[in-house]
Design an enzyme around this catalytic site. Structure first.
Site, PDB file in Angstrom:
ATOM      1  N   ASP A  91     -25.483 -18.065  -7.827  1.00  0.00           N
ATOM      2  CA  ASP A  91     -26.077 -19.381  -8.020  1.00  0.00           C
ATOM      3  C   ASP A  91     -27.199 -19.233  -9.052  1.00  0.00           C
ATOM      4  O   ASP A  91     -27.671 -18.116  -9.315  1.00  0.00           O
ATOM      5  CB  ASP A  91     -26.638 -19.841  -6.662  1.00  0.00           C
ATOM      6  CG  ASP A  91     -27.455 -21.100  -6.764  1.00  0.00           C
ATOM      7  OD1 ASP A  91     -26.993 -22.054  -7.413  1.00  0.00           O
ATOM      8  OD2 ASP A  91     -28.570 -21.141  -6.178  1.00  0.00           O
ATOM      9  N   ASP A 114     -29.024 -19.435  -2.527  1.00  0.00           N
ATOM     10  CA  ASP A 114     -30.159 -19.793  -1.669  1.00  0.00           C
ATOM     11  C   ASP A 114     -29.932 -21.065  -0.864  1.00  0.00           C
ATOM     12  O   ASP A 114     -30.708 -21.369   0.038  1.00  0.00           O
ATOM     13  CB  ASP A 114     -31.428 -19.981  -2.511  1.00  0.00           C
ATOM     14  CG  ASP A 114     -31.362 -21.241  -3.354  1.00  0.00           C
ATOM     15  OD1 ASP A 114     -30.313 -21.479  -3.992  1.00  0.00           O
ATOM     16  OD2 ASP A 114     -32.342 -22.005  -3.367  1.00  0.00           O
TER      17      ASP A 114
HETATM   18 MG    MG Z   1     -29.744 -22.824  -5.570  1.00  0.00          MG
HETATM   19 MG    MG Z   2     -27.132 -24.401  -7.387  1.00  0.00          MG
END
Ligand code: MG
Ligand code: MG
Ligand code: 2M8
Length: 270
Positions: A6, A212
């Site tokens: 990410d 996250d």
């Molecule tokens: Mg993120």
């Molecule tokens: Mg993202």
């Protein structure tokens, strides 16, 4: 080893979008020839901009798994189902964004939210901390519609159920709640791309996924090495059915590099 990561809150700092704390680890991956696939909510336009700063040469996945971009000069052979766009072959999974917007509009009277398409550049800058140029690039969306959710968590659960009936998936990112196709997310795109790599080698491809947010949970849970990068703004998401999840000590890019260095050590690369 194959890295899926990410961006916001993971490789990029949640507030400043800076990745300098991860530069050394990124360079290690480049030196070792380990692909680092960016798997993000961001748009194609944002990724074209970011690839320069990151010196990124590997595939990337945009808009929460909606489309996979493979460099045309990479070791993947094109197939007729892919289309070419700029320097990339594209495999698209996502629905048309306009369809998501139209469905969201039917929910406006019942829930309190603001769609990305309703925002001005100034409002978006205010909400994200992006500069005007980058905010504009993030507005060039094709397959997903992020929402500013002003309603309660209970309302979000209800909204999620109603949208599911209409074939739309609802997942939280760092600042927004994202609308996307039901059969399309970061995990689906990761699986598809891992198979492309696996088809090109007789070695067993091992994946590490780092994220996250809630929109990273599926991707993390399906990777061989599951990593949750600690966030300065919310508690680490639960990863179902896994008891081997790494949760980084540090936030964002610093935590990212800790996990990458640990994986490189464990896998015998360094
Ligand atoms: Mg993120
Ligand atoms: Mg993202
Ligand atoms: C949006 O994505 C992040 C991902 O975590 C979020 O939900 O907060 C997207 O609109 C993306 O295109 C944009 O760059 C980002 C900026 O914070 O927000």
């Amino acid at each position: 080893l194959l890295v899926f990561t990410d961006l916001d809150g993971t490789l990029l700092d949640h507030y400043s979008y800076d990745f300098s704390a991860a530069s050394d680890a990124l360079n290690s991956l480049k030196t070792l020839g380990i692909p680092c696939v960016l798997n993000t909510s961001k748009t194609y336009a944002e990724l074209l901009e970011l690839r320069g700063a990151l010196r990124h040469k590997d595939p990337f996945i945009v808009e929460n798994g909606a489309a996979v971009y493979l460099p045309v000069n990479s070791r993947f052979d094109s197939t007729p189902e892919w289309t070419q766009r700029g320097d990339y072959w594209v495999k698209a999974f996502g629905p048309d964004r306009q369809q998501l917007i139209a469905t969201a509009k039917t929910m406006k009277s019942r829930f309190d939210f603001v769609g990305y398409h309703e925002l001005t550049v100034e409002q978006l800058m205010e909400h994200t901390g992006l500069d005007a140029h980058t905010a504009t690039l993030s507005m060039e969306r094709e397959f997903t519609e992020p929402l500013i959710w002003n309603d309660s968590n209970n309302a979000l659960a209800e909204f999620r159920g109603l949208m599911a009936e209409k074939g739309i998936k609802v997942q939280k990112g760092g600042r927004f709640v994202h609308l996307m196709g039901q059969n399309c997310d970061k995990a689906v795109a990761m699986k598809w791309l891992t198979e492309r790599y696996q088809n090109n080698t007789s070695d067993v491809v091992k994946s590490i996924a780092l994220g996250d947010g809630e929109n990273d949970v599926e991707m993390i849970s399906k990777a061989n090495i599951p990593v949750v990068v600690r966030s300065p703004v919310h508690v680490p998401p639960e990863i179902p059915n896994r008891n081997d999840v790494w949760i980084t000590d540090s936030y964002g890019p610093k935590g990212w590099s800790e996990a990458i260095n640990q994986a490189l050590t464990n896998e015998g690369f360094i």
